[in-house]
Design a protein around this motif. Structure first.
Motif, PDB file in Angstrom:
ATOM      1  N   TRP A  22       0.832  -1.207   0.000  1.00 24.84           N
ATOM      2  CA  TRP A  22       0.000   0.000   0.000  1.00 24.84           C
ATOM      3  C   TRP A  22       0.867   1.258   0.000  1.00 24.84           C
ATOM      4  O   TRP A  22       0.624   2.192  -0.764  1.00 24.84           O
ATOM      5  CB  TRP A  22      -0.908  -0.014   1.227  1.00 24.84           C
ATOM      6  N   LEU A  23       1.886   1.268   0.841  1.00 23.80           N
ATOM      7  CA  LEU A  23       2.765   2.443   0.916  1.00 23.80           C
ATOM      8  C   LEU A  23       3.580   2.608  -0.364  1.00 23.80           C
ATOM      9  O   LEU A  23       3.742   3.727  -0.867  1.00 23.80           O
ATOM     10  CB  LEU A  23       3.692   2.313   2.129  1.00 23.80           C
ATOM     11  N   ALA A  24       4.102   1.495  -0.905  1.00 22.05           N
ATOM     12  CA  ALA A  24       4.862   1.576  -2.153  1.00 22.05           C
ATOM     13  C   ALA A  24       3.984   2.092  -3.276  1.00 22.05           C
ATOM     14  O   ALA A  24       4.399   2.931  -4.089  1.00 22.05           O
ATOM     15  CB  ALA A  24       5.436   0.202  -2.505  1.00 22.05           C
TER      16      ALA A  24
ATOM     17  N   LEU B 295      -9.226  -0.031   0.053  1.00 22.06           N
ATOM     18  CA  LEU B 295      -8.049   0.672   0.571  1.00 22.06           C
ATOM     19  C   LEU B 295      -7.053   0.979  -0.546  1.00 22.06           C
ATOM     20  O   LEU B 295      -6.442   2.055  -0.573  1.00 22.06           O
ATOM     21  CB  LEU B 295      -7.378  -0.166   1.662  1.00 22.06           C
ATOM     22  N   ASN B 296      -6.883   0.039  -1.477  1.00 21.14           N
ATOM     23  CA  ASN B 296      -6.012   0.303  -2.627  1.00 21.14           C
ATOM     24  C   ASN B 296      -6.564   1.423  -3.489  1.00 21.14           C
ATOM     25  O   ASN B 296      -5.812   2.244  -4.034  1.00 21.14           O
ATOM     26  CB  ASN B 296      -5.833  -0.965  -3.459  1.00 21.14           C
ATOM     27  N   SER B 297      -7.875   1.449  -3.629  1.00 19.53           N
ATOM     28  CA  SER B 297      -8.496   2.528  -4.390  1.00 19.53           C
ATOM     29  C   SER B 297      -8.254   3.877  -3.707  1.00 19.53           C
ATOM     30  O   SER B 297      -7.940   4.875  -4.364  1.00 19.53           O
ATOM     31  CB  SER B 297      -9.996   2.261  -4.524  1.00 19.53           C
ATOM     32  N   MET B 298      -8.377   3.893  -2.381  1.00 16.43           N
ATOM     33  CA  MET B 298      -8.115   5.126  -1.638  1.00 16.43           C
ATOM     34  C   MET B 298      -6.671   5.587  -1.837  1.00 16.43           C
ATOM     35  O   MET B 298      -6.410   6.784  -2.001  1.00 16.43           O
ATOM     36  CB  MET B 298      -8.402   4.904  -0.160  1.00 16.43           C
ATOM     37  N   ARG B 299      -5.744   4.646  -1.825  1.00 14.02           N
ATOM     38  CA  ARG B 299      -4.328   4.972  -2.048  1.00 14.02           C
ATOM     39  C   ARG B 299      -4.141   5.654  -3.394  1.00 14.02           C
ATOM     40  O   ARG B 299      -3.460   6.679  -3.505  1.00 14.02           O
ATOM     41  CB  ARG B 299      -3.513   3.684  -1.996  1.00 14.02           C
ATOM     42  N   TRP B 300      -4.757   5.089  -4.411  1.00 11.41           N
ATOM     43  CA  TRP B 300      -4.639   5.671  -5.750  1.00 11.41           C
ATOM     44  C   TRP B 300      -5.217   7.083  -5.768  1.00 11.41           C
ATOM     45  O   TRP B 300      -4.656   7.990  -6.381  1.00 11.41           O
ATOM     46  CB  TRP B 300      -5.372   4.785  -6.757  1.00 11.41           C
ATOM     47  N   GLN B 301      -6.340   7.264  -5.080  1.00 12.33           N
ATOM     48  CA  GLN B 301      -7.011   8.563  -5.111  1.00 12.33           C
ATOM     49  C   GLN B 301      -6.207   9.639  -4.390  1.00 12.33           C
ATOM     50  O   GLN B 301      -6.158  10.788  -4.846  1.00 12.33           O
ATOM     51  CB  GLN B 301      -8.403   8.421  -4.486  1.00 12.33           C
ATOM     52  N   VAL B 302      -5.585   9.273  -3.278  1.00  8.53           N
ATOM     53  CA  VAL B 302      -4.749  10.252  -2.568  1.00  8.53           C
ATOM     54  C   VAL B 302      -3.625  10.727  -3.478  1.00  8.53           C
ATOM     55  O   VAL B 302      -3.347  11.924  -3.595  1.00  8.53           O
ATOM     56  CB  VAL B 302      -4.191   9.642  -1.269  1.00  8.53           C
ATOM     57  N   GLY B 303      -2.975   9.775  -4.167  1.00  7.08           N
ATOM     58  CA  GLY B 303      -1.929  10.149  -5.106  1.00  7.08           C
ATOM     59  C   GLY B 303      -2.459  10.923  -6.289  1.00  7.08           C
ATOM     60  O   GLY B 303      -1.818  11.858  -6.791  1.00  7.08           O
ATOM     61  N   ALA B 304      -3.660  10.533  -6.745  1.00  3.83           N
ATOM     62  CA  ALA B 304      -4.242  11.203  -7.908  1.00  3.83           C
ATOM     63  C   ALA B 304      -4.651  12.635  -7.605  1.00  3.83           C
ATOM     64  O   ALA B 304      -4.689  13.486  -8.498  1.00  3.83           O
ATOM     65  CB  ALA B 304      -5.460  10.416  -8.408  1.00  3.83           C
TER      66      ALA B 304
END
Length: 423
Positions: free
Chosen positions: A21-23, A148-157
Motif C-alpha cells: 500500500w505504501l509503495a 483501501l487500494n483505491s483510496m491509495r490511488w485517489q490520494v496520489g491522484a
C-alpha cells in the motif's frame, strides 16, 4: 458513521499489504506528476491536440502485447520479483524523461518512445500486482483491501496533479520528472521487503497456449466478460484526460488544469472514505453497470457546461462513479478466479483497464482537433451511456451476478476456508 468508514482489517492483519500500500502510494504520486507533465510538454513542443492524443496510440500495442504476456508471467514466476524489477525499470524510464527535458532543445520523439516503454513495463507489472493481492489478505477481506487500494490511488491522484500544476508553473517540467524518479526509488526499497510469492508447483511456463487458456476461461464466464467490456466501452468513449490542457483554455481557465486532473480523484476519494458499505453489497454486476452509466452521464455534462467550477464538479462525480465500478469489478475477479489463472485473467483485465483509456485519448484528441475540446467531451459521454446500456442488455449474466450464490464465488470461498483451517 462507523458502518461507512473504510474497513482497515487488511492493513492491520498483513504486513505485506501495508508495504504494498505504501509503495503504491508513493508510485502513484510520482506517476501523476509525469501524467500531467508529459501532455503539457507535448503541447508546448507541438501545439497540437492530435499530437497529445497520439500518446495513447503509441502506448496501445505494447500494453496489449505485454499485458497479456505479463499475465502469463505472473502465473509462472515469483510475483514479488516481477513487481520489483518492473518497478525499477519504470524508474529508469523516468530518468530518461528527466534527461531529455534538461537538454537545451528537448526532443519530441523520446517522449513517444518512453511512453511506449512505460506502457510495456506497466503491462508486465499490473497482472502481478493484481494476482498477488489474494495471497497477502484473507478471502473475506478482499473487498476491503480493494477499497483501501483505491483510496491509495485517489490520494496520489489528488496530490500528484495538484502538486504537478504548481511544480510545472513555478519550477518547470524538470522538477516534475525529478520528483517522479525519487518516488520510484522509495517504492523499490519498500517492495524489497515483501515476502516471496512463488508460482504454484504445477505452474506452466509462459506460452501462447497458456494465454489462450486464460482467454477461454474468461469467455466462458459471461459475467467476467461483461466487466471487461463495460469498462473498455466507458474508457474508450469518455476518457478525455489528454485534452484537458485544451479544455482549460476553452473555458478561459488555464489555472484549473491541475484541478481538472485531480477532480475525478476527489470524487473517488469520497467514495473510498465511505466504503464501509461495499462488503454489504452482493449484486456486484448491477453496481458495475449503474456506475458506468453514471460515469458517462457526468462526462457528458462536464463537456456541455461552460462554467469551470461546474465542470470540475461533474469530473468529481464521474470519478466517484468510476471508483464504484472499479470496486465491484475487482471484488468479482478476486473472489471468483482460481489462483492458477489469476495472473492471466489480470492480464486480460489490463486490456480493459488500460487499453480503454489509451484508445480514449486517441478518440478524444482526434475529435477535439475536428470539433473542439468541449464537443469531444460531451459527445464521448453520451456514446458511453449508449454503449454501456447495450452491453448490459447483451450480457444478462452480469446483471444477475450475486456473490452469495454464484458457483465460482462459493467454490473459492470454500477453498480459502479449507486452506485457512489446514494452516
Amino acid at each position: 458513521m462507523r458502518a461507512l468508514l473504510p474497513d482497515l482489517t487488511p492493513w492491520r492483519s498483513s504486513a505485506d499489504f501495508r508495504r504494498m500500500w505504501l509503495a503504491g502510494l508513493v508510485t502513484v504520486f510520482g506517476s501523476f506528476l509525469t501524467l500531467v507533465a508529459l501532455p503539457v510538454q507535448l503541447k508546448e513542443l507541438t501545439g497540437s491536440a492530435l499530437a497529445v492524443g497520439a500518446i495513447g496510440a503509441v502506448e496501445l500495442v505494447p500494453l496489449i502485447v505485454f499485458g497479456l504476456y505479463g499475465g502469463a508471467l505472473a502465473d509462472a514466476l515469483d510475483r514479488r520479483k516481477l513487481i520489483l524489477w518492473t518497478e525499477a525499470g519504470l524508474g529508469v524510464l523516468s530518468c530518461l524523461l528527466l534527461l531529455n527535458t534538461v537538454l537545451p532543445h528537448p526532443m519530441v520523439w523520446p517522449l513517444y518512445v518512453v511512453a511506449a516503454l512505460v506502457s510495456a513495463l506497466t503491462g508486465l507489472q499490473r497482472p502481478a500486482l493484481q494476482a498477488i493481492l489474494p495471497r497477502v489478505v484473507a478471502h473475506d477481506q478482499l473487498p476491503a483491501a480493494t477499497a483501501l487500494n483505491s483510496m491509495r490511488w485517489q490520494v496520489g491522484a489528488i496530490a500528484g496533479p495538484s502538486v504537478a500544476g504548481m511544480v510545472i508553473a513555478f519550477g518547470g517540467l524538470t522538477w516534475a520528472y525529478a520528483l517522479d524518479v525519487g518516488s520510484y526509488a522509495i517504492s523499490v526499497l519498500l517492495t524489497l521487503g515483501l515476502a516471496a510469492s512463488p508460482p504454484s508447483h504445477d505452474a506452466e511456463k509462459p506460452s501462447l497456449r497458456g494465454i489462450l487458456e486464460g482467454a477461454r476461461y474468461a469467455w466462458g464466464r459471461k459475467e467476467l466478460l461483461g466487466t471487461y467490456a463495460v469498462d473498455l466501452a466507458a474508457m474508450f468513449f469518455a476518457f478525455p484526460n489528454a485534452i484537458f490542457p485544451f479544455l482549460a483554455d476553452d473555458l478561459g481557465a488555464p489555472w484549473a488544469l491541475g484541478l481538472m486532473y485531480s477532480a475525478a480523484a476527489v470524487g473517488s476519494l469520497l467514495v473510498s472514505l465511505t466504503s464501509g458499505w461495499v462488503s454489504r453489497v452482493h449484486r456486484h454486476g448491477r453496481m458495475v453497470v449503474g456506475a458506468a452509466l453514471g460515469w458517462g452521464a457526468a462526462m457528458a455534462l462536464a463537456g456541455w457546461m461552460g462554467n469551470v467550477w461546474l465542470v470540475l464538479l461533474m469530473l468529481a462525480v464521474a470519478g466517484a462513479c468510476d471508483t464504484v465500478s472499479g470496486l465491484f469489478r475487482s471484488a468479482m475477479w478476486d473472489q471468483t478466479i482460481p489462483d492458477g489463472l489469476r495472473g492471466r485473467l489480470a492480464g486480460i483485465e489490463v486490456l480493459s483497464y488500460s487499453v480503454g483509456p489509451q484508445l480514449g485519448q486517441v478518440r478524444s484528441g482526434g475529435m477535439a482537433s475536428l470539433t473542439g475540446a468541449r464537443a469531444s467531451v460531451w459527445a464521448g459521454g453520451l456514446a458511453c451511456v449508449a454503449s454501456v446500456g447495450l452491453l448490459a442488455l447483451a450480457l444478462p449474466r452480469l446483471l444477475s451476478y450475486d456473490q452469495r450464490t454464484d458457483e465460482h464465488a462459493v467454490r473459492m470461498r470454500r477453498q480459502r476456508t479449507g486452506v485457512a483451517e489446514a494452516a
